[in-house]
Design a protein around this motif. Structure first.
Motif, short mmCIF file in Angstrom:
data_model
loop_
_atom_site.label_atom_id
_atom_site.label_comp_id
_atom_site.label_asym_id
_atom_site.label_seq_id
_atom_site.Cartn_x
_atom_site.Cartn_y
_atom_site.Cartn_z
N LYS A 1 63.02 59.21 8.54
CA LYS A 1 63.87 59.00 7.63
C LYS A 1 63.13 58.15 6.64
O LYS A 1 63.60 57.94 5.38
N TYR A 2 62.39 57.37 7.18
CA TYR A 2 61.60 56.15 6.34
C TYR A 2 61.12 56.75 5.17
O TYR A 2 61.33 56.38 3.93
N GLU A 3 60.09 57.65 5.17
CA GLU A 3 59.39 58.27 4.14
C GLU A 3 60.38 59.07 3.21
O GLU A 3 60.23 58.73 1.98
N ALA A 4 61.30 59.65 3.67
CA ALA A 4 62.32 60.27 2.61
C ALA A 4 63.08 59.23 1.98
O ALA A 4 63.39 59.41 0.80
N MET A 5 63.50 57.93 2.52
CA MET A 5 64.28 56.93 1.83
C MET A 5 63.30 56.35 0.71
O MET A 5 63.58 56.04 -0.25
N GLU A 6 61.75 56.17 1.09
CA GLU A 6 60.67 55.75 0.14
C GLU A 6 60.88 56.77 -0.84
O GLU A 6 60.80 56.07 -2.26
N ARG A 7 61.00 57.88 -0.81
CA ARG A 7 60.84 59.09 -2.09
C ARG A 7 62.25 58.92 -2.70
O ARG A 7 62.31 59.08 -3.98
N ALA A 8 63.41 58.81 -1.97
CA ALA A 8 64.59 58.47 -2.67
C ALA A 8 64.35 57.48 -3.65
O ALA A 8 65.17 57.66 -4.78
N VAL A 9 64.01 56.34 -3.51
CA VAL A 9 63.96 55.24 -4.14
C VAL A 9 63.06 55.46 -5.39
O VAL A 9 63.74 55.45 -6.37
N GLU A 10 62.04 56.32 -5.39
CA GLU A 10 61.37 56.73 -6.53
C GLU A 10 62.26 57.62 -7.35
O GLU A 10 62.33 57.63 -8.39
N ASN A 11 63.00 58.62 -6.59
CA ASN A 11 63.63 59.62 -7.30
C ASN A 11 64.96 59.12 -7.86
O ASN A 11 65.28 59.48 -9.16
N LEU A 12 65.55 58.13 -7.45
CA LEU A 12 66.81 57.42 -8.01
C LEU A 12 66.39 56.78 -9.27
O LEU A 12 67.09 56.68 -10.19
N GLN A 13 65.04 56.31 -9.11
CA GLN A 13 64.65 55.42 -10.43
C GLN A 13 64.39 56.33 -11.59
O GLN A 13 64.63 56.09 -12.86
N GLU A 14 63.81 57.45 -11.28
CA GLU A 14 63.60 58.38 -12.27
C GLU A 14 64.80 58.90 -12.80
O GLU A 14 65.14 59.28 -13.75
N GLU A 15 65.88 59.22 -11.95
CA GLU A 15 66.99 59.78 -12.27
C GLU A 15 68.12 58.76 -13.40
O GLU A 15 68.57 58.91 -14.35
N ILE A 16 67.84 57.32 -13.16
CA ILE A 16 68.39 56.21 -13.80
C ILE A 16 67.61 56.42 -15.31
O ILE A 16 68.35 56.40 -16.36
N LYS A 17 66.48 56.65 -15.32
CA LYS A 17 65.71 56.61 -16.36
C LYS A 17 66.17 57.80 -17.45
O LYS A 17 66.53 57.85 -18.54
N VAL B 1 74.26 55.98 -9.31
CA VAL B 1 72.96 55.99 -9.00
C VAL B 1 72.36 54.85 -8.69
O VAL B 1 71.61 54.49 -7.61
N GLU B 2 72.81 53.86 -9.56
CA GLU B 2 72.09 52.50 -9.27
C GLU B 2 72.62 51.87 -8.09
O GLU B 2 71.94 51.10 -7.44
N ASN B 3 73.86 52.19 -7.52
CA ASN B 3 74.54 51.81 -6.26
C ASN B 3 73.59 52.35 -5.05
O ASN B 3 73.27 51.61 -4.17
N ARG B 4 73.36 53.75 -5.39
CA ARG B 4 72.53 54.38 -4.27
C ARG B 4 71.22 53.87 -4.16
O ARG B 4 70.40 53.75 -3.15
N LEU B 5 70.43 53.27 -5.34
CA LEU B 5 69.01 52.85 -5.41
C LEU B 5 69.32 51.66 -4.71
O LEU B 5 68.32 51.31 -3.95
N ALA B 6 69.88 51.01 -4.97
CA ALA B 6 70.31 49.34 -4.16
C ALA B 6 70.32 49.78 -2.80
O ALA B 6 69.55 49.02 -1.94
N GLN B 7 71.12 50.60 -2.43
CA GLN B 7 71.17 50.70 -1.05
C GLN B 7 69.99 51.24 -0.33
O GLN B 7 69.52 50.90 0.63
N ALA B 8 69.43 52.00 -0.97
CA ALA B 8 68.17 52.73 -0.49
C ALA B 8 66.89 51.76 -0.33
O ALA B 8 66.35 51.59 0.49
N LYS B 9 67.07 51.11 -1.50
CA LYS B 9 66.05 49.73 -1.53
C LYS B 9 66.17 48.81 -0.33
O LYS B 9 65.17 48.36 0.40
#
Length: 130
Positions: free
Chosen positions: A1-17, A56-64
């Motif tokens: 799950k660790y690598e998936a969460m790292e990707r989630a951080v990247e993807n969530l940042q892109e979704e915010i943009k 999305v910002e909340n999910r990003l904060a949790q993932a980070k």
């Protein structure tokens, strides 16, 4: 799950943009007709975008926070312990134990013993419970 969460951080940042760009585009829309609620469709889209960005910002904060927490727990481990957990759990490999035996020049029983010790150290660092 660790690598998936790292990707989630990247993807969530892109979704915010993406949502920020969409918001900018929505602001330039001409006012549209007002519905029964007294809010125009353009205003409704703007509000919807704001709500989506907050979610999305909340999910990003949790993932980070989760990734940082796991990273700190992994940092407690030695290189060998991280390697063993990486190959057995984080990014599992076929024949991981056999490959570790070869790479570390140790017997299977030692790999299992070191794996168990590393997992105990990691879970203690992560959860504070042995």
């Amino acid at each position: 799950k660790y690598e998936a969460m790292e990707r989630a951080v990247e993807n969530l940042q892109e979704e915010i943009k993406r949502l920020e760009l969409a918001f900018t585009g929505l602001q330039s829309l001409d006012p549209e007709r007002v519905g029964k609620s007294g809010v125009s469709r353009g205003e409704d889209r703007l509000l919807s975008n704001i709500v989506q960005r907050k979610e999305v910002e909340n999910r990003l904060a949790q993932a980070k926070a989760w990734v940082e927490q796991v990273s700190r727990a992994l940092a407690v481990l030695s290189y060998e312990e991280r390697l063993i957990l990486q190959r057995c759990f984080i990014k599992p490999e076929k024949c991981a134990v056999d490959n570790l035996c070869y790479d570390l020049q140790i017997e299977k029983s030692s790999v299992y013993r070191k794996r168990d010790k590393a997992l105990l150290t990691f879970t203690t660092a992560l959860y504070g419970v042995a």
